[in-house]
Design a protein around this motif. Sequence first.
Motif, mmCIF file in Angstrom:
data_model
loop_
_atom_site.group_PDB
_atom_site.id
_atom_site.type_symbol
_atom_site.label_atom_id
_atom_site.label_comp_id
_atom_site.label_asym_id
_atom_site.label_seq_id
_atom_site.Cartn_x
_atom_site.Cartn_y
_atom_site.Cartn_z
ATOM 1 N N LEU A 37 25.598 6.744 32.201
ATOM 2 C CA LEU A 37 26.878 6.069 31.946
ATOM 3 C C LEU A 37 27.625 6.793 30.833
ATOM 4 O O LEU A 37 27.076 7.021 29.751
ATOM 5 C CB LEU A 37 26.636 4.614 31.542
ATOM 6 C CG LEU A 37 25.866 3.753 32.540
ATOM 7 C CD1 LEU A 37 25.787 2.298 32.045
ATOM 8 C CD2 LEU A 37 26.488 3.790 33.933
ATOM 9 N N ASN A 38 28.866 7.169 31.099
ATOM 10 C CA ASN A 38 29.693 7.850 30.104
ATOM 11 C C ASN A 38 31.096 7.274 30.148
ATOM 12 O O ASN A 38 31.668 7.160 31.228
ATOM 13 C CB ASN A 38 29.782 9.352 30.409
ATOM 14 C CG ASN A 38 28.516 10.073 30.000
ATOM 15 O OD1 ASN A 38 28.179 10.147 28.827
ATOM 16 N ND2 ASN A 38 27.791 10.589 30.992
ATOM 17 N N GLY A 39 31.646 6.933 28.994
ATOM 18 C CA GLY A 39 33.023 6.442 28.973
ATOM 19 C C GLY A 39 33.154 5.236 28.072
ATOM 20 O O GLY A 39 32.355 5.022 27.158
ATOM 21 N N THR A 40 34.178 4.417 28.364
ATOM 22 C CA THR A 40 34.534 3.310 27.470
ATOM 23 C C THR A 40 34.441 1.973 28.196
ATOM 24 O O THR A 40 34.931 1.842 29.315
ATOM 25 C CB THR A 40 35.983 3.523 26.966
ATOM 26 O OG1 THR A 40 36.028 4.771 26.279
ATOM 27 C CG2 THR A 40 36.426 2.423 26.032
ATOM 28 N N ILE A 41 33.818 1.017 27.547
ATOM 29 C CA ILE A 41 33.767 -0.355 28.092
ATOM 30 C C ILE A 41 34.396 -1.296 27.062
ATOM 31 O O ILE A 41 33.954 -1.346 25.915
ATOM 32 C CB ILE A 41 32.313 -0.796 28.361
ATOM 33 C CG1 ILE A 41 31.671 0.069 29.462
ATOM 34 C CG2 ILE A 41 32.260 -2.274 28.750
ATOM 35 C CD1 ILE A 41 30.236 -0.328 29.811
ATOM 36 N N PRO A 42 35.428 -2.050 27.469
ATOM 37 C CA PRO A 42 35.985 -3.042 26.535
ATOM 38 C C PRO A 42 35.068 -4.259 26.481
ATOM 39 O O PRO A 42 34.609 -4.749 27.510
ATOM 40 C CB PRO A 42 37.329 -3.401 27.174
ATOM 41 C CG PRO A 42 37.185 -3.076 28.622
ATOM 42 C CD PRO A 42 36.123 -2.025 28.761
ATOM 43 N N ILE A 43 34.800 -4.746 25.272
ATOM 44 C CA ILE A 43 33.947 -5.928 25.118
ATOM 45 C C ILE A 43 34.837 -7.180 25.076
ATOM 46 O O ILE A 43 35.866 -7.200 24.405
ATOM 47 C CB ILE A 43 33.104 -5.804 23.824
ATOM 48 C CG1 ILE A 43 32.164 -4.591 23.925
ATOM 49 C CG2 ILE A 43 32.334 -7.093 23.525
ATOM 50 C CD1 ILE A 43 31.163 -4.623 25.070
ATOM 51 N N SER A 44 34.440 -8.196 25.791
ATOM 52 C CA SER A 44 35.223 -9.440 25.853
ATOM 53 C C SER A 44 34.935 -10.325 24.639
ATOM 54 O O SER A 44 33.986 -10.091 23.897
ATOM 55 C CB SER A 44 34.859 -10.212 27.123
ATOM 56 O OG SER A 44 35.188 -9.467 28.268
ATOM 57 N N GLY A 45 35.738 -11.362 24.496
ATOM 58 C CA GLY A 45 35.460 -12.382 23.476
ATOM 59 C C GLY A 45 34.174 -13.121 23.836
ATOM 60 O O GLY A 45 33.792 -13.199 25.002
ATOM 61 N N ALA A 46 33.511 -13.670 22.814
ATOM 62 C CA ALA A 46 32.191 -14.269 23.029
ATOM 63 C C ALA A 46 32.279 -15.576 23.816
ATOM 64 O O ALA A 46 32.899 -16.540 23.362
ATOM 65 C CB ALA A 46 31.511 -14.522 21.693
ATOM 66 N N LYS A 47 31.622 -15.588 24.964
ATOM 67 C CA LYS A 47 31.568 -16.816 25.779
ATOM 68 C C LYS A 47 31.026 -17.981 24.965
ATOM 69 O O LYS A 47 31.588 -19.080 24.991
ATOM 70 C CB LYS A 47 30.665 -16.574 26.991
ATOM 71 C CG LYS A 47 30.228 -17.839 27.703
ATOM 72 C CD LYS A 47 29.240 -17.565 28.804
ATOM 73 C CE LYS A 47 27.805 -17.583 28.387
ATOM 74 N NZ LYS A 47 27.119 -18.871 28.444
ATOM 75 N N ASN A 48 29.935 -17.739 24.249
ATOM 76 C CA ASN A 48 29.282 -18.853 23.557
ATOM 77 C C ASN A 48 30.071 -19.349 22.359
ATOM 78 O O ASN A 48 29.722 -20.357 21.757
ATOM 79 C CB ASN A 48 27.857 -18.476 23.149
ATOM 80 C CG ASN A 48 26.925 -18.516 24.345
ATOM 81 O OD1 ASN A 48 27.306 -18.957 25.424
ATOM 82 N ND2 ASN A 48 25.697 -18.050 24.160
ATOM 83 N N CYS A 49 31.130 -18.639 22.005
ATOM 84 C CA CYS A 49 32.041 -19.134 20.981
ATOM 85 C C CYS A 49 33.243 -19.795 21.653
ATOM 86 O O CYS A 49 33.664 -20.888 21.278
ATOM 87 C CB CYS A 49 32.487 -17.970 20.111
ATOM 88 S SG CYS A 49 33.410 -18.516 18.711
#
Length: 447
Positions: A37-49
């Motif tokens: 895997l190479n590249g960029t992944i955007p992280i989402s806001g925390a579900k548990n929050c």
Amino acid sequence: MESLFPDFKLGKSATTIAPQVKSSSLDKIKIIGGNPLNGTIPISGAKNCALKLMCAALLTEESVYFENSPNTLRDMNSQIELLEYLGCAIKCEGSLMAINASAIETYTAPYDIVRKMRGSILVLGPLLTRFGQAKVSLPGGCAIGTRPVDLHIKGLEEMGATITLDDGYINATAPAGGLQGAKILFPKVSVGATENLLMAATLAKGETVLVNAAKEPEIIDLGECLIKMGAKITGLGTETIRIEGVKSLKGVRHSIVPDRIETGTYIIAAGMTGGTLRLQNARIEHLSAALGFLSQAGIEVEQDKNDIIVSREVERLQGVDIMTEPYPGFPTDLQAQFMAMLTLADGAGMVTETIFENRFMHVPELSRMGADISVQGNSAIVRGVKSLKGAEVMATDLRASVALVLAGLVAEGETTVNRIYHLERGYEDIVGKLGGVGANISRVSGE
Ligand code: UD1
């Protein structure tokens, strides 16, 4: 609706209803393993929050706005369904969510909605403290042990509530003058009970002290949002939280903390497959315990402004022992993914689960892919094998399902993960995010 949300920029995609997850629960994910895997992944806001912040919206009649909200998750859909049932007005646009709880119509959270997700129990404290009554079905959620709610109930009783359990419902009534501040000592650290009592205490009379409180980043974020709403809270992130009750809370605009479990999952994905990933908008400090073990295994992680860069330092990862613990210990929500990683490590690693009693459901499925794992009580010994083989697999909880996806990314041949329903509860666009960095992954219709 517009008058409720005056500063909501209404675009074409704004919706007055829950954003629908389009796939059927029969859909599957197919993965052909072997790609780095190479590249960029955007992280989402925390579900548990996010799920808890939505419940905090019940504490005020003013509108609240959440940015970086993982609106497309099934669990968010379930929570939206519940809040709309109670009478909230909700709008979503991209990752913005607006909620207004000025016209609540019922204080009952019905079984049909609550059974889908345990996070719905968090409406109990807010409803009870603001309206003096609440009737909430006992919750469902992941099948990872019995997961009682006795600590939530006992804490509210200590604040003066009268609570009965009838026909699967928690029936709660506050005393005439509202909930009373109290000193609540949790015999066991509980994320949900800490959050429920924290929210209930914001509008109670006098001071509440929560002793042996949970310290998760999601709780700190919830507390900080409550403070912006006018709550008086000190001690967030420590084991003693003090709350001085106030008469009312006001609206807020709050950006949700990044999802540390999604972040950890993609860190492990990079480590297992090789390659280098940039995880956008992620916080390394929320994963410190896990990162120590990942680094011992051979995964290099560094913060670059708001992003995290992950790469594998070694040809083959090393076996490492872990034990799950309340924050800041190793998170139980990353245990299954870490175990998937150990299946291919050099040497053995022991995984001990101390939070939930039935959280090894991924073991038989990983074994079907060729993993060598033996379970003894709440510990599993994972002996690294040379390779995993693709297989048809299925899991019955969220994190177990994603562990099978990770195994599929490195297995020889094709892996089919059934019941992606669970994945969609907690991972936004997992196929798009992994496909975008080189994984051979696709969704296939199960109809
Ligand atoms: C939350 C997270 C979940 C995570 C867990 C532990 C959400 C929606 N879910 O779940 O993903 O795995 O924290 O980090 O945020 N317990 C009792 N009595 C109670 C409450 C809990 O005995 O009243 C027990 C549970 O059975 C479990 C332990 O306490 O063994 C910890 O549970 P808790 O921290 O409450 O987890 P949740 O809030 O349900």
